[in-house]
Design a protein around this motif. Structure first.
Motif, PDB file in Angstrom:
ATOM      1  N   VAL A   1       0.413  -1.280  -0.008  1.00  0.00           N
ATOM      2  CA  VAL A   1       0.224   0.038   0.167  1.00  0.00           C
ATOM      3  C   VAL A   1       1.546   1.253  -0.056  1.00  0.00           C
ATOM      4  O   VAL A   1       2.162   0.880   0.119  1.00  0.00           O
ATOM      5  CB  VAL A   1      -1.283   0.077   1.360  1.00  0.00           C
ATOM      6  CG1 VAL A   1      -1.774  -1.076   0.854  1.00  0.00           C
ATOM      7  CG2 VAL A   1      -0.584  -0.042   2.659  1.00  0.00           C
ATOM      8  N   PRO A   2       0.253   1.898  -0.415  1.00  0.00           N
ATOM      9  CA  PRO A   2       1.107   3.471  -0.336  1.00  0.00           C
ATOM     10  C   PRO A   2       1.274   4.269   1.108  1.00  0.00           C
ATOM     11  O   PRO A   2       1.088   3.660   2.112  1.00  0.00           O
ATOM     12  CB  PRO A   2       0.140   4.889  -0.872  1.00  0.00           C
ATOM     13  CG  PRO A   2      -1.003   3.859  -1.692  1.00  0.00           C
ATOM     14  CD  PRO A   2      -0.740   2.602  -0.899  1.00  0.00           C
ATOM     15  N   LYS A   3       3.025   4.183   1.635  1.00  0.00           N
ATOM     16  CA  LYS A   3       3.140   4.641   2.830  1.00  0.00           C
ATOM     17  C   LYS A   3       2.119   6.201   3.357  1.00  0.00           C
ATOM     18  O   LYS A   3       2.126   5.889   4.406  1.00  0.00           O
ATOM     19  CB  LYS A   3       4.878   5.712   2.384  1.00  0.00           C
ATOM     20  CG  LYS A   3       5.046   6.069   4.008  1.00  0.00           C
ATOM     21  CD  LYS A   3       6.407   6.806   3.921  1.00  0.00           C
ATOM     22  CE  LYS A   3       6.867   7.239   5.091  1.00  0.00           C
ATOM     23  NZ  LYS A   3       8.037   7.213   4.554  1.00  0.00           N
ATOM     24  N   SER A   4       1.197   6.726   2.576  1.00  0.00           N
ATOM     25  CA  SER A   4       0.518   7.529   3.009  1.00  0.00           C
ATOM     26  C   SER A   4      -0.728   6.504   3.689  1.00  0.00           C
ATOM     27  O   SER A   4      -1.394   6.888   5.286  1.00  0.00           O
ATOM     28  CB  SER A   4      -0.669   8.617   2.333  1.00  0.00           C
ATOM     29  OG  SER A   4      -0.321   7.780   1.225  1.00  0.00           O
ATOM     30  N   GLN A   5      -0.359   5.669   3.350  1.00  0.00           N
ATOM     31  CA  GLN A   5      -2.065   5.104   4.156  1.00  0.00           C
ATOM     32  C   GLN A   5      -1.563   4.099   5.729  1.00  0.00           C
ATOM     33  O   GLN A   5      -2.560   3.854   5.957  1.00  0.00           O
ATOM     34  CB  GLN A   5      -2.276   3.953   2.382  1.00  0.00           C
ATOM     35  CG  GLN A   5      -3.646   3.304   3.322  1.00  0.00           C
ATOM     36  CD  GLN A   5      -4.004   1.759   2.563  1.00  0.00           C
ATOM     37  OE1 GLN A   5      -4.127   2.294   1.163  1.00  0.00           O
ATOM     38  NE2 GLN A   5      -4.711   1.114   2.720  1.00  0.00           N
ATOM     39  N   ASP A   6      -0.509   4.008   4.980  1.00  0.00           N
ATOM     40  CA  ASP A   6       0.433   3.253   6.189  1.00  0.00           C
ATOM     41  C   ASP A   6      -0.013   3.363   6.964  1.00  0.00           C
ATOM     42  O   ASP A   6       0.054   3.695   8.852  1.00  0.00           O
ATOM     43  CB  ASP A   6       1.685   2.586   6.047  1.00  0.00           C
ATOM     44  CG  ASP A   6       2.659   1.589   6.477  1.00  0.00           C
ATOM     45  OD1 ASP A   6       1.463   0.104   7.374  1.00  0.00           O
ATOM     46  OD2 ASP A   6       3.665   1.509   6.820  1.00  0.00           O
ATOM     47  N   VAL A   7       1.086   4.803   6.958  1.00  0.00           N
ATOM     48  CA  VAL A   7       1.019   6.044   8.388  1.00  0.00           C
ATOM     49  C   VAL A   7      -0.206   6.249   8.831  1.00  0.00           C
ATOM     50  O   VAL A   7      -0.509   6.488  10.303  1.00  0.00           O
ATOM     51  CB  VAL A   7       1.943   7.339   7.569  1.00  0.00           C
ATOM     52  CG1 VAL A   7       1.730   8.744   8.795  1.00  0.00           C
ATOM     53  CG2 VAL A   7       2.976   7.493   7.191  1.00  0.00           C
ATOM     54  N   GLU A   8      -1.534   6.322   7.674  1.00  0.00           N
ATOM     55  CA  GLU A   8      -2.826   6.374   8.479  1.00  0.00           C
ATOM     56  C   GLU A   8      -3.282   5.718   9.435  1.00  0.00           C
ATOM     57  O   GLU A   8      -3.234   6.014  10.865  1.00  0.00           O
ATOM     58  CB  GLU A   8      -3.688   6.424   7.831  1.00  0.00           C
ATOM     59  CG  GLU A   8      -5.121   7.350   7.876  1.00  0.00           C
ATOM     60  CD  GLU A   8      -5.741   7.107   6.422  1.00  0.00           C
ATOM     61  OE1 GLU A   8      -7.590   7.366   7.213  1.00  0.00           O
ATOM     62  OE2 GLU A   8      -5.488   7.298   5.037  1.00  0.00           O
TER      63      GLU A   8
END
Length: 211
Positions: free
Chosen positions: A129-136
């Motif tokens: 998954v995109p890093k932004s989704q992981d961070v979220e």
């Protein structure tokens, strides 16, 4: 075997409580040249590690073989005079325990296992998954964890700046090492580690702090 009960494998992990305690003792003696500890302080898991250190390191680290047995040589890293300061730490199974304690232990195992599974799964998913989704996801995980009032009170409301700094540090850590964190949770369930470490604590030299 994916269907095998993962709790059966807990004691085999290198992140098991005894393994961590022994590693710390070895590091103190061999890497830092410390011959004796006057006192050890630990919070939560750190307190349980301190208790395990007292059990494992009350004989010389140089004299401990692979099985933890001592040949009675060398200086003791810890002794009955070593003071312990333990904050919010599980002491193990006390003789006054009852059925209610067993139920709570079972609930704790289930809860910790689910948290560990969540972190481990998210680590694998982070490659897809995109890093932004992981961070979220991790931000949501941390908000839920630090929102447990029995552990943190109203820390977020009382000191927003310190809360946000702590959360950012933990986020950076989880982005890099969440599998290690999950492994520690797999290997350190209080009900499945040594339940007798409190017996090695000398009452006049030990301070348990709860709350």
């Amino acid at each position: 075997d994916a269907n095998e009960n993962p709790l059966r494998q807990v004691r085999d992990t290198s992140f098991a409580l005894d393994a961590m305690a022994r590693s710390i003792c070895t590091s103190l003696t061999q890497e830092h040249g410390i011959k004796h500890l006057d006192a050890v302080a630990g919070y939560s898991l750190g307190g349980r590690v301190a208790l395990a250190m007292k059990r494992l390191c009350s004989t010389s680290l140089d004299s401990l073989d692979a099985n933890g047995d001592s040949n009675e040589s060398g200086e003791q890293l810890m002794s009955e005079n070593t003071k312990l300061i333990l904050l919010g730490s599980n002491p193990g199974k006390l003789p006054i325990g009852d059925v209610e304690d067993d139920v709570m232990d079972s609930q704790r195992v289930t809860k910790d296992f689910m948290l560990a599974e969540s972190l481990m799964s998210s680590s694998l998913r982070s490659h897809l998954v995109p890093k932004s989704q992981d961070v979220e996801y991790l931000n949501s995980f941390l908000a839920k964890w630090y929102g447990v009032k029995s552990l943190w009170g109203n820390f977020r409301q009382r000191n927003p700046k310190a809360y946000n700094q702590m959360k950012r540090r933990r986020l950076d850590n989880l982005l890099e090492r969440r599998q290690d964190t999950a492994s520690i949770m797999y290997g350190c369930y209080p009900p499945l580690t040594s339940q007798d470490d409190w017996k090695g604590a000398v009452p006049s030299k030990t301070l348990f702090i709860a709350g």
